[in-house]
Design a protein around this motif. Structure first.
Motif, PDB file in Angstrom:
ATOM      1  N   ASP A   1       0.834  -1.204   0.000  1.00  0.00           N
ATOM      2  CA  ASP A   1       0.000   0.000   0.000  1.00  0.00           C
ATOM      3  C   ASP A   1       0.867   1.252   0.000  1.00  0.00           C
ATOM      4  OD1 ASP A   1      -2.336  -1.475   0.044  1.00  0.00           O
ATOM      5  OD2 ASP A   1      -2.669  -1.242   2.199  1.00  0.00           O
ATOM      6  N   LEU A   2       1.892   1.236   0.846  1.00  0.00           N
ATOM      7  CA  LEU A   2       2.765   2.399   0.970  1.00  0.00           C
ATOM      8  C   LEU A   2       3.528   2.643  -0.323  1.00  0.00           C
ATOM      9  CD1 LEU A   2       3.574   4.509   3.055  1.00  0.00           C
ATOM     10  CD2 LEU A   2       5.352   2.956   3.867  1.00  0.00           C
ATOM     11  N   LEU A   3       4.046   1.582  -0.926  1.00  0.00           N
ATOM     12  CA  LEU A   3       4.763   1.733  -2.183  1.00  0.00           C
ATOM     13  C   LEU A   3       3.843   2.228  -3.293  1.00  0.00           C
ATOM     14  CD1 LEU A   3       6.865  -1.525  -1.900  1.00  0.00           C
ATOM     15  CD2 LEU A   3       7.835   0.764  -2.163  1.00  0.00           C
ATOM     16  N   GLN A   4       2.628   1.684  -3.347  1.00  0.00           N
ATOM     17  CA  GLN A   4       1.692   2.100  -4.392  1.00  0.00           C
ATOM     18  C   GLN A   4       1.238   3.540  -4.195  1.00  0.00           C
ATOM     19  OE1 GLN A   4      -1.261  -1.019  -4.161  1.00  0.00           O
ATOM     20  NE2 GLN A   4       0.001  -2.496  -5.265  1.00  0.00           N
ATOM     21  N   SER A   5       1.103   3.961  -2.934  1.00  0.00           N
ATOM     22  CA  SER A   5       0.692   5.349  -2.675  1.00  0.00           C
ATOM     23  C   SER A   5       1.762   6.343  -3.114  1.00  0.00           C
ATOM     24  CB  SER A   5       0.387   5.533  -1.184  1.00  0.00           C
ATOM     25  OG  SER A   5       1.578   5.511  -0.411  1.00  0.00           O
ATOM     26  N   GLU A   6       3.024   5.859  -3.157  1.00  0.00           N
ATOM     27  CA  GLU A   6       4.122   6.731  -3.582  1.00  0.00           C
ATOM     28  C   GLU A   6       4.405   6.605  -5.082  1.00  0.00           C
ATOM     29  OE1 GLU A   6       7.227   5.427  -1.005  1.00  0.00           O
ATOM     30  OE2 GLU A   6       6.461   6.531   0.729  1.00  0.00           O
ATOM     31  N   GLY A   7       3.609   5.774  -5.770  1.00  0.00           N
ATOM     32  CA  GLY A   7       3.791   5.626  -7.208  1.00  0.00           C
ATOM     33  C   GLY A   7       5.034   4.870  -7.596  1.00  0.00           C
ATOM     34  N   ALA A   8       5.531   4.009  -6.717  1.00  0.00           N
ATOM     35  CA  ALA A   8       6.770   3.278  -6.989  1.00  0.00           C
ATOM     36  C   ALA A   8       6.541   2.191  -8.029  1.00  0.00           C
ATOM     37  CB  ALA A   8       7.310   2.661  -5.708  1.00  0.00           C
ATOM     38  N   THR A   9       7.564   1.947  -8.849  1.00  0.00           N
ATOM     39  CA  THR A   9       7.585   0.806  -9.749  1.00  0.00           C
ATOM     40  C   THR A   9       8.500  -0.240  -9.146  1.00  0.00           C
ATOM     41  OG1 THR A   9       7.203   2.189 -11.699  1.00  0.00           O
ATOM     42  CG2 THR A   9       8.153  -0.002 -12.060  1.00  0.00           C
ATOM     43  N   LEU A  10       7.980  -1.407  -8.893  1.00  0.00           N
ATOM     44  CA  LEU A  10       8.758  -2.431  -8.213  1.00  0.00           C
ATOM     45  C   LEU A  10       9.787  -3.047  -9.152  1.00  0.00           C
ATOM     46  CD1 LEU A  10       5.938  -4.288  -6.237  1.00  0.00           C
ATOM     47  CD2 LEU A  10       7.264  -2.286  -5.557  1.00  0.00           C
ATOM     48  N   PRO A  11      10.999  -3.308  -8.659  1.00  0.00           N
ATOM     49  CA  PRO A  11      12.024  -3.933  -9.505  1.00  0.00           C
ATOM     50  C   PRO A  11      11.911  -5.453  -9.574  1.00  0.00           C
ATOM     51  CG  PRO A  11      12.960  -3.388  -7.375  1.00  0.00           C
ATOM     52  CD  PRO A  11      11.549  -2.878  -7.353  1.00  0.00           C
ATOM     53  N   PHE A  12      10.843  -6.020  -8.988  1.00  0.00           N
ATOM     54  CA  PHE A  12      10.636  -7.464  -8.989  1.00  0.00           C
ATOM     55  C   PHE A  12       9.253  -7.804  -9.516  1.00  0.00           C
ATOM     56  CE2 PHE A  12      13.473  -6.795  -5.313  1.00  0.00           C
ATOM     57  CZ  PHE A  12      14.508  -7.656  -5.633  1.00  0.00           C
ATOM     58  N   ASN A  13       9.136  -8.983 -10.088  1.00  0.00           N
ATOM     59  CA  ASN A  13       7.842  -9.654 -10.166  1.00  0.00           C
ATOM     60  C   ASN A  13       7.590 -10.294  -8.802  1.00  0.00           C
ATOM     61  OD1 ASN A  13       7.347  -9.209 -13.007  1.00  0.00           O
ATOM     62  ND2 ASN A  13       8.910 -10.775 -13.416  1.00  0.00           N
ATOM     63  N   ILE A  14       6.396 -10.113  -8.270  1.00  0.00           N
ATOM     64  CA  ILE A  14       6.071 -10.624  -6.938  1.00  0.00           C
ATOM     65  C   ILE A  14       5.037 -11.741  -7.051  1.00  0.00           C
ATOM     66  CG2 ILE A  14       5.265 -10.054  -4.619  1.00  0.00           C
ATOM     67  CD1 ILE A  14       7.808  -8.586  -5.396  1.00  0.00           C
ATOM     68  N   LYS A  15       5.404 -12.911  -6.534  1.00  0.00           N
ATOM     69  CA  LYS A  15       4.471 -14.023  -6.394  1.00  0.00           C
ATOM     70  C   LYS A  15       4.364 -14.374  -4.914  1.00  0.00           C
ATOM     71  CE  LYS A  15       5.592 -16.248 -10.852  1.00  0.00           C
ATOM     72  NZ  LYS A  15       6.091 -17.511 -11.474  1.00  0.00           N
ATOM     73  N   VAL A  16       3.171 -14.747  -4.486  1.00  0.00           N
ATOM     74  CA  VAL A  16       2.936 -15.107  -3.087  1.00  0.00           C
ATOM     75  C   VAL A  16       2.223 -16.447  -3.043  1.00  0.00           C
ATOM     76  CG1 VAL A  16       1.851 -14.419  -0.907  1.00  0.00           C
ATOM     77  CG2 VAL A  16       2.749 -12.660  -2.455  1.00  0.00           C
ATOM     78  N   ILE A  17       2.740 -17.373  -2.246  1.00  0.00           N
ATOM     79  CA  ILE A  17       2.083 -18.662  -2.048  1.00  0.00           C
ATOM     80  C   ILE A  17       1.812 -18.821  -0.546  1.00  0.00           C
ATOM     81  CG2 ILE A  17       4.291 -19.934  -1.954  1.00  0.00           C
ATOM     82  CD1 ILE A  17       1.068 -21.288  -3.550  1.00  0.00           C
ATOM     83  N   LEU A  18       0.553 -19.042  -0.212  1.00  0.00           N
ATOM     84  CA  LEU A  18       0.132 -19.112   1.184  1.00  0.00           C
ATOM     85  C   LEU A  18      -0.434 -20.493   1.482  1.00  0.00           C
ATOM     86  CD1 LEU A  18      -1.560 -15.615   1.555  1.00  0.00           C
ATOM     87  CD2 LEU A  18       0.800 -16.257   2.038  1.00  0.00           C
ATOM     88  N   ASP A  19       0.063 -21.091   2.538  1.00  0.00           N
ATOM     89  CA  ASP A  19      -0.201 -22.480   2.901  1.00  0.00           C
ATOM     90  C   ASP A  19      -1.321 -22.542   3.938  1.00  0.00           C
ATOM     91  OD1 ASP A  19      -0.004 -25.172   3.499  1.00  0.00           O
ATOM     92  OD2 ASP A  19       2.172 -25.153   3.795  1.00  0.00           O
TER      93      ASP A  19
END
Length: 497
Positions: free
Chosen positions: A164-182
């Motif tokens: 949320d904080l990164l998106q509110s600052e308009g940041a472009t992430l240097p990674f592709n983000i994947k999340v796997i939750l067990d």
């Protein structure tokens, strides 16, 4: 070759300023979100609990722009989420879990462990506070009490609020983000090896980050390069067919309690080292490894004081060295009746429940075979079911041995560049030396990812070391929410070198 990736936003706020402004504001939002998440029961032993948690995850990850999927397994589904992929970016896979340990509400200092309670430290221990008492200047020493506040719903909420904080600052992430939750980590994640193989292409990544467990007791930023595996055994010795009067048959009917005690005592020496030949084979600690182990700021006198023992066992020369070896632990022991229910009898049987913690050099099945060879060498005839009368009459010493499944250990090399990236990023973010732990004592069922995806993996814990995970009064220090948001913020916004 991956081209260097530059953020559109250069993250101009200093980290100290973030602590007092943007992050502190985000902490307040995270607390409310965590209260809603914790309110959903998530008993690992109750599959019906998981549907509501998966729906919550769908809603909250989708709101951050993730594409989400529920991945069927032979038991509880996995939850998967990914931000839109870009071919020129490295991919970070993040593993956490949303199930929790069972609760016995009678042991908690609150009526409902799934209703988050706010408490402040006081001379008497903890003083309950109203959530209305949380002002803009949030007290980071206050705590949230409730099941899974720390293990592992808290870190999930920290990740979402860092985004949320990164998106509110308009940041472009240097990674592709994947999340796997067990959804069944707390009971061993039995479906995980087959599921990782089945969904291999979906889970492909450059490295894996596991956000689980507490930071080091020093409360400094922590990176862990591996965790021990686990397997278990159950050993039962037999005396008379039924418990007998100890006056009539003491000194005559074989006592299974003594048989078991003698058998177990022969497995270790007086200083706690396993005496079974070959148990520690293959483990070599070179000077560079020893230097890393010794750099961990453990307070060994403090550990002894807290646990109330005078002298530790001598498997290693100090705590971190001890973790580099497999363990042989009696986790439960029983025969006859004890306490007020004690009876003057020769028991019919005696049972020891063992767990064996594994390191990468030690195969769990091989260690179990060594234990069984030792049992046989002591003159016991082994069976896998309760012995028949005929078997009892045919053998002087009988033992039933049953075995549990093996969860493998894993360990990433200390000089892996992804690990150096994590350490450097956290050191820069918090202005502190990072505690680097070669392998932690506990078990996270991550080996299937390493074995199948062939990627380096690291545990980056987010919660306070005294969080009471798995126990009554599990809690999360509010300051650790700030820590987790800040840690994820920096890890997700700093390009790989």
């Amino acid at each position: 070759m991956r081209r260097p990736l530059v953020l559109f936003l250069l993250l101009s706020l200093s980290l100290q300023a973030q602590d007092s402004t943007a992050i502190k504001t985000q902490v307040g939002k995270a607390i409310n979100e965590l209260r809603n998440f914790v309110a959903l029961p998530n008993d690992a032993l109750d599959p019906d609990d998981m549907d509501g948690n998966i729906n919550w995850l769908k809603s909250n990850f989708s709101a951050r722009g993730f594409n989400t999927s529920v991945l069927p397994t032979e038991n509880i589904p996995l939850f998967f989420a990914a931000l839109p992929m870009e071919d020129d970016k490295p991919t970070l896979l993040i593993y956490m879990h949303f199930d929790g340990q069972s609760v016995d509400a009678s042991k908690w200092d609150q009526e409902n462990p799934y209703e988050t309670v706010l408490k402040a430290p006081s001379a008497q221990g903890w003083e309950r506070k109203s959530f209305d008492d949380l002002t803009e200047d949030i007290n980071y020493n206050w705590r949230l009490f409730g099941r899974s506040t720390s293990d592992d719903k808290g870190p999930i909420v920290m990740l979402l609020n860092a985004l949320d904080l990164l998106q509110s600052e308009g940041a472009t992430l240097p990674f592709n983000i994947k999340v796997i939750l067990d959804g069944e980590e707390e009971k061993g994640s039995k479906p995980l090896p087959r599921a990782v193989k089945q969904y291999r292409e979906l889970l492909e990544a450059d490295f894996l980050l596991i956000a689980d467990g507490p930071v080091h007791a020093s409360e400094r930023p922590t990176v862990i390069y591996g965790c021990r595996g686990i397997t278990r055994m159950s050993i039962t010795t037999y005396g008379p067919l039924k418990a007998q009067h100890s006056g009539h048959y003491g000194n005559y009917a074989p006592n299974p309690g003594f048989q078991l005690a003698q058998l177990l005592a022969g497995m270790k020496d007086g200083e706690g080292r396993v005496t079974i030949e070959g148990y520690y084979d293959g483990i070599v600690l070179d000077d560079a490894t020893l230097a890393v182990l010794k750099s961990v700021p453990d307070n060994e006198e403090g550990i002894a004081q807290k646990l109330a023992f005078k002298t530790p066992e001598k498997v290693g020369g100090y705590y971190q060295e001890a973790l580099q070896y497999p363990s042989l632990n009696i986790r439960g022991l029983g025969s006859g009746w004890i306490g007020e229910k004690a009876r003057t009898i020769v028991p019919a049987s005696a049972t020891a429940e063992l767990d064996l913690r594994l390191v990468p050099e030690t195969d769990g099945n091989r260690l179990k075979a060594l234990v069984k060879e030792h049992i046989a060498s002591q003159g016991f005839h082994m069976v896998t079911e309760t012995p028949t009368v005929q078997e009892r009459l045919a053998h002087e010493k009988l033992v039933k041995v049953t075995e549990g499944p093996v969860t493998d250990a894993f360990r990433t090399a200390l000089d892996d560049p992804h690990g150096q990236f994590l350490v450097n990023t956290l050191a820069n973010a918090f202005g502190q030396d990072v505690v680097q732990i070669r392998i932690m004592g506990g078990t996270v069922p991550i080996a299937p990812f390493i074995n199948e995806l062939k990627i380096p993996a690291f545990v980056v814990p987010m919660v306070n070391p005294d969080n009471n995970q798995h126990s009554p009064n599990e809690n999360l220090k509010i300051g650790q929410i700030a820590y987790g948001i800040k840690a994820f913020y920096n890890l997700l916004s700093t390009p790989l070198p």
